[in-house]
Design a protein around this motif. Structure first.
Motif, PDB file in Angstrom:
ATOM      1  N   PRO A   1       0.805  -1.305   0.148  1.00 42.41           N
ATOM      2  CA  PRO A   1       0.104  -0.110  -0.013  1.00 42.41           C
ATOM      3  C   PRO A   1       0.750   1.185   0.142  1.00 42.41           C
ATOM      4  N   TYR A   2       0.095   2.384  -0.361  1.00 40.62           N
ATOM      5  CA  TYR A   2       1.130   3.796  -0.577  1.00 40.62           C
ATOM      6  C   TYR A   2       0.201   4.891  -0.451  1.00 40.62           C
ATOM      7  N   VAL A   3       0.824   5.953  -0.146  1.00 41.91           N
ATOM      8  CA  VAL A   3       0.120   6.980  -0.255  1.00 41.91           C
ATOM      9  C   VAL A   3      -0.167   7.648  -1.609  1.00 41.91           C
ATOM     10  N   GLN A   4      -1.460   7.944  -2.010  1.00 46.35           N
ATOM     11  CA  GLN A   4      -1.758   8.387  -3.052  1.00 46.35           C
ATOM     12  C   GLN A   4      -1.848   9.656  -3.448  1.00 46.35           C
ATOM     13  N   ALA A   5      -2.491  10.437  -2.199  1.00 42.65           N
ATOM     14  CA  ALA A   5      -2.646  11.929  -2.295  1.00 42.65           C
ATOM     15  C   ALA A   5      -2.570  12.468  -0.851  1.00 42.65           C
ATOM     16  N   LEU A   6      -2.174  13.874  -0.925  1.00 42.87           N
ATOM     17  CA  LEU A   6      -2.381  14.591   0.375  1.00 42.87           C
ATOM     18  C   LEU A   6      -3.150  15.790   0.141  1.00 42.87           C
ATOM     19  N   GLU A   7      -4.291  15.896   1.213  1.00 40.50           N
ATOM     20  CA  GLU A   7      -5.138  16.684   1.154  1.00 40.50           C
ATOM     21  C   GLU A   7      -4.903  17.892   2.067  1.00 40.50           C
ATOM     22  N   PHE A   8      -4.628  18.920   1.704  1.00 39.16           N
ATOM     23  CA  PHE A   8      -4.332  20.268   2.714  1.00 39.16           C
ATOM     24  C   PHE A   8      -5.554  21.268   2.663  1.00 39.16           C
ATOM     25  N   ASP A   9      -5.851  21.906   3.713  1.00 37.21           N
ATOM     26  CA  ASP A   9      -6.443  23.175   3.824  1.00 37.21           C
ATOM     27  C   ASP A   9      -5.498  24.333   3.575  1.00 37.21           C
ATOM     28  N   VAL A  10      -5.973  25.233   2.905  1.00 40.46           N
ATOM     29  CA  VAL A  10      -4.865  26.455   2.601  1.00 40.46           C
ATOM     30  C   VAL A  10      -5.652  27.347   3.679  1.00 40.46           C
ATOM     31  N   GLN A  11      -4.772  27.682   4.550  1.00 45.47           N
ATOM     32  CA  GLN A  11      -5.300  28.955   5.546  1.00 45.47           C
ATOM     33  C   GLN A  11      -5.495  30.368   4.981  1.00 45.47           C
ATOM     34  N   ALA A  12      -4.376  30.442   4.309  1.00 40.53           N
ATOM     35  CA  ALA A  12      -4.039  31.878   3.713  1.00 40.53           C
ATOM     36  C   ALA A  12      -3.549  31.786   2.387  1.00 40.53           C
TER      37      ALA A  12
ATOM     38  N   SER B   1       8.355   2.439  14.210  1.00 36.33           N
ATOM     39  CA  SER B   1       9.865   3.205  13.807  1.00 36.33           C
ATOM     40  C   SER B   1       9.511   3.814  12.388  1.00 36.33           C
ATOM     41  N   PRO B   2      10.221   4.997  12.173  1.00 38.30           N
ATOM     42  CA  PRO B   2      10.258   5.613  10.890  1.00 38.30           C
ATOM     43  C   PRO B   2      10.969   4.709   9.895  1.00 38.30           C
ATOM     44  N   LEU B   3      11.659   3.643  10.443  1.00 40.31           N
ATOM     45  CA  LEU B   3      11.954   2.601   9.266  1.00 40.31           C
ATOM     46  C   LEU B   3      11.163   1.800   8.716  1.00 40.31           C
ATOM     47  N   ASP B   4       9.993   1.798   9.366  1.00 40.22           N
ATOM     48  CA  ASP B   4       8.933   0.542   9.027  1.00 40.22           C
ATOM     49  C   ASP B   4       8.763   0.959   7.629  1.00 40.22           C
ATOM     50  N   ASN B   5       8.566  -0.007   6.691  1.00 43.78           N
ATOM     51  CA  ASN B   5       8.356   0.301   5.417  1.00 43.78           C
ATOM     52  C   ASN B   5       6.965  -0.284   4.878  1.00 43.78           C
ATOM     53  N   THR B   6       5.609  -0.353   5.688  1.00 40.78           N
ATOM     54  CA  THR B   6       4.623  -0.912   5.175  1.00 40.78           C
ATOM     55  C   THR B   6       4.082  -0.070   4.139  1.00 40.78           C
ATOM     56  N   TYR B   7       4.184   1.439   4.397  1.00 44.79           N
ATOM     57  CA  TYR B   7       3.520   2.199   3.162  1.00 44.79           C
ATOM     58  C   TYR B   7       4.893   2.660   2.598  1.00 44.79           C
ATOM     59  N   ASP B   8       5.081   2.026   1.089  1.00 46.68           N
ATOM     60  CA  ASP B   8       6.470   2.287   0.747  1.00 46.68           C
ATOM     61  C   ASP B   8       6.666   3.562   0.316  1.00 46.68           C
ATOM     62  N   ASN B   9       5.674   4.574   0.195  1.00 47.45           N
ATOM     63  CA  ASN B   9       6.369   5.899  -0.076  1.00 47.45           C
ATOM     64  C   ASN B   9       6.254   6.862   1.164  1.00 47.45           C
ATOM     65  N   LEU B  10       6.021   6.320   2.332  1.00 49.85           N
ATOM     66  CA  LEU B  10       5.774   7.142   3.540  1.00 49.85           C
ATOM     67  C   LEU B  10       6.601   6.546   4.789  1.00 49.85           C
ATOM     68  N   THR B  11       7.173   7.756   5.201  1.00 50.41           N
ATOM     69  CA  THR B  11       7.747   7.394   6.630  1.00 50.41           C
ATOM     70  C   THR B  11       7.300   8.577   7.537  1.00 50.41           C
ATOM     71  N   ILE B  12       7.455   7.991   8.893  1.00 50.59           N
ATOM     72  CA  ILE B  12       6.964   8.838  10.039  1.00 50.59           C
ATOM     73  C   ILE B  12       8.071   9.573  10.859  1.00 50.59           C
ATOM     74  N   ALA B  13       7.935  10.564  11.479  1.00 49.19           N
ATOM     75  CA  ALA B  13       9.090  11.284  12.142  1.00 49.19           C
ATOM     76  C   ALA B  13       8.367  11.958  13.427  1.00 49.19           C
ATOM     77  N   GLY B  14       8.890  11.917  14.642  1.00 45.81           N
ATOM     78  CA  GLY B  14       8.705  12.624  15.781  1.00 45.81           C
ATOM     79  C   GLY B  14       8.965  11.860  16.911  1.00 45.81           C
ATOM     80  N   ASP B  15       8.985  12.744  18.160  1.00 45.44           N
ATOM     81  CA  ASP B  15       9.411  12.025  19.415  1.00 45.44           C
ATOM     82  C   ASP B  15       8.382  11.071  19.796  1.00 45.44           C
ATOM     83  N   TRP B  16       7.203  10.780  18.993  1.00 41.78           N
ATOM     84  CA  TRP B  16       6.235   9.889  19.223  1.00 41.78           C
ATOM     85  C   TRP B  16       6.554   8.194  18.689  1.00 41.78           C
TER      86      TRP B  16
END
Lengths: 243, 351, 734
Positions: free
Chosen positions: C406-417, C680-695
């Protein structure tokens, strides 16, 4: 959008840290020394020491692996035995074991304390309710021999035979004991609650009283003896009620 | 050459161990006899099953089980069934071991497969190991379902460890593994030998006597060190004793058995010696000539492997004594307790 | 799979982890292979580390931002950033990292003395060799053995310090044989000789309290150095014997002075850790300290014999306070995973370089994020401010080819300004020659800026969802890889599709919990000495809740812009957890943040009226806090008399306080039993996504800058195989 156009992350060589402290017990940077260098032993004496050292390392690792395997298997299959695989039972057994473990550690600590003359001199616990029995021997200061046991009497009211084990390491005169309800391994069995310490007026000795209801199922019941002031464990009371 | 650095206690007379082994051994043998079935086919099965149990043997395993149980307060009756089961299983594994090792002699007589051929011996080994379950099942009536179930669990664990240990050793031989470390050896001996011979008997003995209330882990350590020194001493005897011992001399070298000494010699040897040794140990090499065996024996001598193994064995014995105090410390003094402690040193005195 | 052109990476979120990932991916060594765009809501980078400039250029922070001397990864990157920044020391006040950070060795803990009063302990942690971020030597400094050696050395130092208070015992000093003097490892003898040594010591040691203990501590040190060589159960007996004596001492010196008692408590805790390390076989377990993460820290210490008194000591309470380790923000529910707690304490106390704490000379935004922003700009990173992530869209499961992940197909953003003129937003402004982040956006740069300002749009608030547009990025067209650096508080909202399909992510979101915080900043007209605090400037914790942690930030005044006439003389920052309400507020409750803010204000008033005198005796009189002490940026020169005429508590309005309740502002906890659910950020379940943070599962699973930086480096490795894992300092440590 074909997959051939989309970029993929490659799998990293690992996804977690290496925590194995065995690789950090050497000060040299990592890199396992080959079997030849780790078996260095020139003299018979060093061979003996090396053997013992290695022996302990091997056995401790094996015991650890056995525990981990048992934990995994314990989850997959129920434990054999008359009590069945009730999780609560296993939990209670673990708690009882832990109490014994912790109790044992505290017992050692308490014993060491009791041996120290400085501590005895300085200790000032309120224990007017139970007076220290006269004539109980002062343990000899230096020798690491076990202290002469305190005198307790045990008073039991029960229609059936039972065995009582009272495992304490410190004289009653030093603290006021309190015994928590005695539990069986099976959570469904009611605990023995009519268990308590008091002072036998006739003998001026501490006394353990146990009342066993007629309907109490047979089995082994165990409870912790604590210092009623601080609630720290001091020993164990175990009652084996025969059928 | 200085003597061993460990001073080993002698808390009991050497004859106590021999006498106790004889006494408990006889009782166990009698109990085993009670389990040996009679029926047909006699000459193809039941005589074979009865063969090894009746040949004698030290009966150390069962004696350890009985002695531990009694030291912790059980009666002989409570423990005898389990002790018999242990010996039956031990004999069953011996039958298979002898086949796997291509051994010729066992306890002064030809091995079972030498007498009857491998297929029948194999079958008899299987049957005997099944037979070893019978006393454990009878334990349900003898000592109650709960303890019987625990003994069964312990037996299962022990059987797995033995199988794993045997697999390790056979695997080394088949794949001609060399350069093994002492840690490898110790792990293998722990699994293959110690669990059946020393750890399990003590564990179930204590389990039966205390109704499974005592912590069984210290027996793992005690049994391990005792069993290791026992095994190393066994290997040393095979190396130095003559044929009175009842097995072929240097049979271990002939088998290519990866003993502590052999591993040590390999590690100490020069590269040229190592390749020669590897060649000789290769199972594809064919029958090892007497000259090869002598060469290996001399190599072990020049590398000091024998002295090394002796030192290790003594160290293990010292550790066994230490662990004995931990495992049996809470138990009052008794003849059985002295016997068990005496086993540690008896290991070095037996011939 | 290769295309022409750079690999496009969308980094979402602008906190420590995201900025680290961007910094790593745009290193010169990659030669421009990665084209990074950072998407950030609102007007400033920093996430939980953001800061702004308010009236009088005063620094307004998210909370208490202090760096610790063991933050090797964070400092290394920071130093590289400053080196690349190339500010001219002749013209810039803050040109090098040493201008930005300074060492602080004074720690304090507050302890209730029982009669409603408080004792304040200060401790000085001696400066250590080197500076954080220096290259490490060949010897691995982070072995468990070296930790234990340091621990036992600490033990001995403390005990030696106590020795002078006990009467010398005669004739028993020569008892323990091998302990005399030397610090070399004794030759490895037999088991028997070791036992004999122990028995010898016990015979003598049991007699004399102090003398025996000094020898014992020396022996502990030797044992610990030789620990891998000696059998575990012997070491355990050994430690237990010492523990018994020590605990006896603890009881018998009840009447001794507080200093002594405090030291005994620390010894007690250290012993419990040592006993626990042996009992739980931490040296042998391949999981190392992680093996005990299902235990709660106090519970684990208790299991290993620590006394109740030590467990409630100021030392332990501060540990929890600094880690904000209270589930749901409830002070009655402390929770800290034992393994991570021990790891954190060991790193904090035994591996710091330079000093235990490093403070910043200006706000963290100015000192850290502004330089990183400038360096990243120079490297060609693009920044899209006022973009708030709304949804991470996965490719539908039935469109995946066999064997395709599975992979990330799109990213939806709200544009605040939108930005006037279409270019990039310029986020920084100058305060006294230093580029800084403002406390409010620069509306002049925004399309319809005046209206947005008039409507009072809260671009950083979770409860203000207003937007001017939306935008959707498509994989392949707009991005190739995603670094998801938003905090876990936001994940349930923006990763609905992942959570619907992925049990591991659901478990992570359920178990990795966060806590809200409250902060208070005061600018005072008198200095600390005048207010009655006579010790050096400190960072103190363990005080009454709320606001149990205080840091003296007086050094910031020159960086602010109070004018020459009457700048404040002291600055104090307070923070603590903020308890969650029984039920979470509905998403549409726009008044929620303001309500909590009012609650914090009330807390602050109460705190200042009733409790501050225990820290600053002269700051409060009989009828409460001396409100005239507060420096109002709107009227900095007003005299004391003027200020006193206003309603006392109202004066607090001029100060700064915050209720950090936004999901992405919540501080991440390390609760027992929760760390195994981190991914872990190294986890490669979604192969165009990685996570980052102290969580994330980053090797140091506690909420702090170092964890975030490690995580960002791991995320970079996940995409680029760089930095190498062994270069992430501390990742593989026990």
């Amino acid at each position: 959008m074909g997959t051939s156009e989309r970029l993929h992350r490659t799998d990293p060589e690992r996804t977690g840290p290496i925590r194995d402290a065995a690789t950090y017990l050497r000060d040299a940077p990592s890199g396992d020394p080959g079997p030849a260098s780790s078996d260095a032993a020139d003299t018979p004496e060093s061979a003996v020491a090396h053997g013992v050292r290695l022996g302990y390392k091997v056995i401790e690792e094996q015991i650890l692996q056995g525990q981990q395997l048992a934990q995994r298997l314990g989850k997959a299959t129920g434990k054999l035995g008359a009590t069945g695989a009730a999780e609560a039972t296993v939990l209670i057994e673990r708690v009882l074991h832990l109490y014994k473990d912790v109790g044992a550690l505290c017992m050692d600590a308490v014993e060491a304390v009791a041996r120290s003359s400085a501590v005895r001199a300085g200790l000032a616990r309120a224990s007017d309710a139970i007076k220290a029995p006269h004539g109980s021997a002062e343990p000899p200061p230096a020798a690491p021999t076990p202290i002469a046991g305190a005198r307790y009497s045990v008073e039991v009211a029960s229609r059936r035979r039972l065995q009582v084990t009272l495992d304490l390491g410190m004289r009653a005169g030093q603290y006021v004991p309190r015994v928590l309800p005695l539990h069986a391994a099976d959570a469904a069995i009611p605990a023995l609650t009519a268990v308590s310490f008091d002072l036998d007026p006739a003998l001026s000795e501490p006394r353990l009283r146990i009342d066993v209801p007629d309907t109490q199922p047979a089995g082994t019941y165990t409870g912790v003896v604590v210092d009623s002031a601080s609630n720290e464990p001091r020993g164990v009371v175990s009652v084996r009620l025969l059928p | 050459m200085p003597g061993p650095a460990v001073v080993v206690e002698e808390a009991c007379t050497p004859s106590l161990v021999r006498e106790t082994l004889a006494e408990y051994g006889a009782i166990t043998r009698e109990a085993m006899r009670g389990y040996l079935p009679s029926g047909a086919p006699r000459e193809h099965l039941y005589d074979l099953i009865a063969d090894y149990p009746q040949r004698g043997g030290k009966m150390m395993r069962s004696s350890l089980c009985i002695a531990t149980a009694r030291a912790f307060g059980a009666s002989l009756d409570d423990a005898i069934g389990t002790a018999a089961a242990i010996e039956l299983l031990h004999n069953a594994l011996l039958i298979h071991d002898d086949i796997e090792d291509h051994s010729e002699q066992r306890r002064g007589r030809p091995t079972l497969h030498k007498l009857h051929g491998i297929p029948l011996a194999l079958n008899a080994g299987d049957a005997l190991s099944l037979l070893s379950m019978r006393p454990l099942i009878e334990n349900i009536a003898r000592i109650g379902a709960r303890r019987a179930a625990r003994v069964l669990e312990e037996s299962e664990r022990m059987a797995w460890e033995s199988a794993e240990g045997q697999a390790m050793e056979l695997g080394w031989r088949r794949d001609n593994c060399n350069g093994l470390s002492d840690a490898d050896y110790l792990t293998m001996v722990l699994k293959k030998t110690c669990w059946l011979a020393t750890i399990h008997p003590c564990r179930v003995g204590a389990l039966i006597a205390t109704h499974d209330t005592v912590d069984l882990e210290p027996f793992i350590r005690f049994g391990f060190f005792l069993g290791v020194s026992f095994q190393i001493q066994d290997d040393l005897l095979n190396f130095v004793a003559d044929e009175r011992y009842g097995k072929e001399l240097h049979g271990d070298i002939v088998e290519g058995k990866r003993t502590l000494m052999l591993n040590h010699a390999y590690r100490q040897a020069t590269p040229a010696q190592r390749s020669r040794l590897a060649e000789i140990l290769d199972p594809a090499y064919g029958a090892r000539a007497a000259a090869d065996v002598d060469w290996v024996r001399d190599l072990m001598g020049t590398c000091g492997s024998v002295e090394y193994a002796r030192s290790i064995a003594h160290g293990m014995a010292g550790a066994a004594l230490h662990e004995f105090e931990i495992a049996f410390g809470g138990v009052p003094a008794s003849r059985d307790k002295d016997f068990i402690r005496g086993l540690v040193t008896w290991v070095f005195e037996r011939t | 799979m290769h295309r022409d052109g750079p690999v496009r990476v969308a980094v979402i979120g602008g906190g420590c982890a995201s900025i680290t990932a961007a910094f790593e991916l745009t290193r010169p060594i990659h030669q421009g292979k990665y084209q990074v765009t950072v998407y950030q809501q609102g007007w400033r980078l920093g996430g939980k580390g953001a800061s702004g400039r308010g009236p009088a250029g005063r620094i307004e922070e998210h909370g208490l931002h202090v760096w610790l001397g063991f933050y090797e990864n964070a400092f290394r990157l920071l130093r590289e950033c400053y080196a690349e920044l190339g500010r001219d020391p002749a013209t810039c006040r803050m040109a090098t990292w040493r201008d930005a950070f300074f060492p602080d060795s004074h720690v304090a803990v507050a302890e209730p003395a029982g009669n409603g009063e408080w004792l304040n302990w200060t401790a000085f942690f001696p400066p250590a060799d080197g500076l954080p971020g220096d290259p490490l030597t060949a010897d691995n400094p982070f072995t468990i053995k070296s930790y234990l050696v340091h621990t036992s050395a600490l033990l001995r130092t403390l005990l030696v310090g106590l020795r002078t208070r006990h009467p010398q015992s005669d004739g028993c000093d020569t008892s323990a044989g091998a302990a005399g003097g030397g610090t070399d490892v004794p030759p490895v003898g037999t088991v028997e000789s070791f036992i004999a040594q122990v028995a010898d010591w016990l015979r003598f040691g049991a007699l004399t309290a102090a003398a025996g203990l000094i020898e014992a501590a020396a022996l502990v040190e030797l044992v610990v150095r030789a620990l891998p060589l000696y059998p575990q159960n012997l070491a355990l007996q050994w430690l237990n014997a010492i523990a018994g004596i020590v605990r006896g001492q603890l009881e018998s010196v009840m009447c001794a002075d507080e200093d002594t008692r405090c030291k005994w408590e620390i010894i007690d805790l250290v012993l419990a850790i040592l006993v626990g390390a042996v009992r739980f076989r931490l040296l042998l377990d391949p999981r190392g300290l992680d093996a005990i993460n299902q235990y709660e820290c106090r519970e684990w210490l208790r299991m290993n014999g620590a006394s109740e008194r030590s467990l409630n000591s100021a030392f332990v309470r501060s540990l929890y306070d600094l880690a904000l380790a209270y589930e749901g923000g409830d002070p009655q529910r402390p929770g800290l995973a034992a393994g991570q707690a021990v790891r954190g304490s060991l790193r904090m106390f035994f591996t710091y370089r330079g000093a235990l704490f490093w403070k910043m000379r200006a706000g963290m935004g100015d000192v850290v994020f502004a330089p990183f922003y400038e360096v990243l700009k120079k490297r060609g990173v693009r920044f899209e401010f006022f973009h708030r992530l709304e949804n991470v869209q996965l490719a539908p499961a039935d469109t995946l080819a066999p064997g395709e992940r599975p992979y990330v197909q799109a990213l939806e953003f709200d544009v605040q300004a939108r930005i006037e003129g279409g270019g990039e937003y310029q986020p920084l402004f100058d305060v006294n020659g230093l580029p800084c982040w403002p406390a409010a956006p620069n509306h002049a740069q925004l399309v319809d800026g005046a209206r947005l300002q008039q409507e009072g749009r809260q671009f950083e608030s979770h409860w203000d969802r207003r937007r001017v547009d939306t935008t959707t990025l498509q994989v392949g067209r707009d991005f190739d890889f995603v670094v998801l650096g938003v905090s876990i508080g936001v994940i349930p909202q923006v990763c609905r599709e992942i959570l619907a399909r992925d049990a591991r992510w659901r478990a992570m979101v359920a178990n990795v919990k966060t806590v809200a915080t409250q902060a208070l900043q005061l600018w005072l007209r008198e200095d600390m000495r005048q207010l009655g605090w006579n010790a050096p400037a400190v960072t103190l914790s363990g005080f009454v809740k709320p606001f149990d942690s205080w840091s003296d930030m007086t050094h910031l005044i020159p960086e602010e812009d109070w004018g020459d006439d009457a700048p404040p003389k002291a600055v104090a920052y307070f923070c603590s957890v903020l308890p969650d309400p029984p039920a979470p507020p509905p998403d549409g409750d726009a008044a929620y943040p303001a309500a909590r803010r009012d609650e914090v204000y009330a807390n602050a008033v109460h705190f200042l009226n009733h409790h501050i005198r225990d820290l600053w005796p002269r700051a409060a009189g009989a009828d409460g806090f001396r409100w005239e002490l507060l420096a109002d940026p709107a009227a900095p020169r007003s005299t004391q008399a003027d200020a006193a005429s206003t309603d006392g508590a109202y004066a607090l309005q001029s100060q700064y306080w915050a209720a950090n309740v936004n999901p992405s502002d919540r501080y991440v906890l390390a609760l027992p039993g929760s760390l195994q659910y981190r991914i872990s950020p190294l986890d490669n379940t979604y192969d165009n996504l990685t996570i980052a943070g102290d969580w994330t599962d980053c090797g140091f699973n506690e909420g702090c800058v170092e964890a975030a930086v490690m995580s960002g480096r791991l995320a970079a490795h996940a995409l680029a195989r760089w930095p190498r894992l062994e270069d992430i300092i501390g990742y593989d440590h026990p």
